[in-house]
Design a protein around this motif. Structure first.
Motif, PDB file in Angstrom:
ATOM      1  N   GLU A   1      -7.908  38.772  -4.143  1.00 24.77           N
ATOM      2  CA  GLU A   1      -9.107  38.727  -4.978  1.00 24.77           C
ATOM      3  C   GLU A   1     -10.231  37.843  -4.449  1.00 24.77           C
ATOM      4  O   GLU A   1     -11.395  38.040  -4.804  1.00 24.77           O
ATOM      5  CB  GLU A   1      -8.732  38.307  -6.401  1.00 24.77           C
ATOM      6  N   THR A   2      -9.935  36.852  -3.592  1.00 22.98           N
ATOM      7  CA  THR A   2     -10.989  35.962  -3.110  1.00 22.98           C
ATOM      8  C   THR A   2     -11.654  36.455  -1.825  1.00 22.98           C
ATOM      9  O   THR A   2     -12.486  35.748  -1.253  1.00 22.98           O
ATOM     10  CB  THR A   2     -10.441  34.533  -2.880  1.00 22.98           C
TER      11      THR A   2
ATOM     12  N   ASN B   1      -8.178  41.790 -14.953  1.00 18.83           N
ATOM     13  CA  ASN B   1      -9.454  41.226 -15.408  1.00 18.83           C
ATOM     14  C   ASN B   1      -9.295  39.760 -15.827  1.00 18.83           C
ATOM     15  O   ASN B   1      -9.890  39.309 -16.806  1.00 18.83           O
ATOM     16  CB  ASN B   1     -10.023  42.052 -16.569  1.00 18.83           C
TER      17      ASN B   1
ATOM     18  N   VAL C   1     -14.186  34.748  -7.301  1.00 18.69           N
ATOM     19  CA  VAL C   1     -13.876  36.156  -7.570  1.00 18.69           C
ATOM     20  C   VAL C   1     -15.025  36.815  -8.330  1.00 18.69           C
ATOM     21  O   VAL C   1     -15.405  37.954  -8.042  1.00 18.69           O
ATOM     22  CB  VAL C   1     -12.553  36.272  -8.346  1.00 18.69           C
ATOM     23  N   ALA C   2     -15.591  36.087  -9.282  1.00 12.99           N
ATOM     24  CA  ALA C   2     -16.699  36.639 -10.060  1.00 12.99           C
ATOM     25  C   ALA C   2     -17.902  36.961  -9.184  1.00 12.99           C
ATOM     26  O   ALA C   2     -18.624  37.942  -9.427  1.00 12.99           O
ATOM     27  CB  ALA C   2     -17.095  35.653 -11.160  1.00 12.99           C
TER      28      ALA C   2
ATOM     29  N   TYR D   1     -16.906  40.156  -7.211  1.00 15.96           N
ATOM     30  CA  TYR D   1     -16.703  41.326  -8.074  1.00 15.96           C
ATOM     31  C   TYR D   1     -17.318  41.055  -9.446  1.00 15.96           C
ATOM     32  O   TYR D   1     -16.610  40.873 -10.437  1.00 15.96           O
ATOM     33  CB  TYR D   1     -15.209  41.625  -8.211  1.00 15.96           C
ATOM     34  N   PRO D   2     -18.653  41.015  -9.525  1.00 13.94           N
ATOM     35  CA  PRO D   2     -19.307  40.681 -10.800  1.00 13.94           C
ATOM     36  C   PRO D   2     -19.016  41.670 -11.920  1.00 13.94           C
ATOM     37  O   PRO D   2     -19.086  41.308 -13.095  1.00 13.94           O
ATOM     38  CB  PRO D   2     -20.794  40.664 -10.431  1.00 13.94           C
TER      39      PRO D   2
ATOM     40  N   HIS E   1      -8.754  36.953 -13.072  1.00 13.95           N
ATOM     41  CA  HIS E   1      -9.399  36.122 -12.052  1.00 13.95           C
ATOM     42  C   HIS E   1     -10.917  36.226 -12.127  1.00 13.95           C
ATOM     43  O   HIS E   1     -11.620  35.236 -11.886  1.00 13.95           O
ATOM     44  CB  HIS E   1      -8.933  36.543 -10.657  1.00 13.95           C
ATOM     45  N   GLU E   2     -11.434  37.407 -12.444  1.00 16.85           N
ATOM     46  CA  GLU E   2     -12.885  37.592 -12.536  1.00 16.85           C
ATOM     47  C   GLU E   2     -13.499  36.711 -13.611  1.00 16.85           C
ATOM     48  O   GLU E   2     -14.663  36.321 -13.532  1.00 16.85           O
ATOM     49  CB  GLU E   2     -13.211  39.060 -12.834  1.00 16.85           C
ATOM     50  N   GLN E   3     -12.717  36.396 -14.648  1.00 14.98           N
ATOM     51  CA  GLN E   3     -13.200  35.581 -15.758  1.00 14.98           C
ATOM     52  C   GLN E   3     -13.013  34.089 -15.499  1.00 14.98           C
ATOM     53  O   GLN E   3     -13.727  33.267 -16.089  1.00 14.98           O
ATOM     54  CB  GLN E   3     -12.458  35.967 -17.047  1.00 14.98           C
TER      55      GLN E   3
ATOM     56  N   GLY F   1     -16.074  43.202 -12.096  1.00 15.03           N
ATOM     57  CA  GLY F   1     -14.620  43.295 -12.162  1.00 15.03           C
ATOM     58  C   GLY F   1     -14.067  44.072 -10.980  1.00 15.03           C
ATOM     59  O   GLY F   1     -14.674  45.040 -10.503  1.00 15.03           O
ATOM     60  N   MET F   2     -12.914  43.674 -10.509  1.00 15.35           N
ATOM     61  CA  MET F   2     -12.278  44.375  -9.392  1.00 15.35           C
ATOM     62  C   MET F   2     -11.976  45.819  -9.747  1.00 15.35           C
ATOM     63  O   MET F   2     -12.091  46.719  -8.912  1.00 15.35           O
ATOM     64  CB  MET F   2     -11.003  43.643  -8.988  1.00 15.35           C
TER      65      MET F   2
END
Length: 261
Positions: free
Chosen positions: A199-200, A11, A20-21, A24-25, A13-15, A27-28
């Protein structure tokens, strides 16, 4: 009863990354959990690095049949005590699935005992995953291969131990190949490493990836109770030997004394 799967994610990269956000809004970890639960039979929970004890308390692991692990930027932030706790549960029979850059996670390197290094390139190239073990349960329902239009390249050599089984081998547009689906057993625990998942890119929105992950959870699940005896190293006294023997020669330990660890 449903298989109890716990999806663990950094949690991070999502931040920190808008790319990434956007993909995966929630979170992955939550998207992976959704994939696992799409067909029923798998009960999912999630935990992240920022939770107390990284969300991996003793009771949580005791109630987990299969742990799914995604990590990348913060491998070093995972506390060693938690790594040893997870390893103990794997040795006792908890399944473990490691995704993409979790090849460099502390827990994978702890269980493999090798550097787990590889070549890589972040260029969004096509990945073709060949099913080289079509009768394996993790490959159930797949064709000869499947493709991901955009992925990060991982290339050989991959410095891991020889696997129990190889399920997938990847080819990338740049020409590299990689063993991307590997199974292991450590103690009583089943382990599966699955390469895709940068993640991207929208890898965890792909239906075939979801099928592989669900198959992997079912394969990694050990329906038997945990086996804490895997840690035991009892000192068997002479009088308890299956056949009569006489004690001979010098010795370091007294009867019943624990060995050195």
């Amino acid at each position: 009863m449903a298989i109890r799967a716990l999806v663990w994610g950094e949690n991070v990269h999502e931040q920190e990354s808008p790319v990434v956000a956007e993909l995966y809004p929630d979170g992955m970890h939550n998207q992976i959990a959704r994939l696992l639960g799409e067909e029923g039979g798998v009960e999912t929970r999630t935990a992240v690095l920022q939770d107390p004890e990284h969300g991996l308390r003793e009771q949580v692991l005791a109630e987990t049949d299969v742990l799914v692990w995604w990590g990348h930027a913060a491998h070093g932030a995972v506390e060693d005590e938690i790594v040893e706790r997870v390893a103990r549960h794997v040795w006792e029979g908890m399944g473990l699935i490691l995704l993409h850059s979790a090849h460099f996670s502390k827990i994978f390197k702890r269980l493999m005992g090798t550097p787990c290094a590889l070549k890589w390139r972040e260029a969004g190239e096509r990945e073709r995953l060949w099913v080289v073990n079509p009768r394996h349960p993790i490959a159930a329902g797949l064709g000869e291969y499947f493709e991901l239009e955009n992925e990060e390249m991982y290339g050989e050599p991959f410095s891991v131990p020889e696997p129990l089984e190889t399920v997938f081998i990847s080819w990338f547009q740049g020409g590299e190949v990689f063993r991307s689906g590997l199974t292991y057993r450590r103690g009583a625990g089943n382990i599966f490493y699955f390469r895709p998942g940068h993640e991207t890119y929208p890898t965890y929105h792909d239906a075939t990836v979801g099928k592989v992950l669900r198959n992997a959870v079912k394969w990694a699940h050990n329906p038997q109770a945990r086996y804490p005896g895997v840690h035991d190293a009892p000192n068997v006294p002479v009088e308890a030997a299956l056949e009569p023997i006489e004690e001979r020669g010098g010795k370091l330990h007294e009867a019943g004394q624990e060995g050195f660890r």
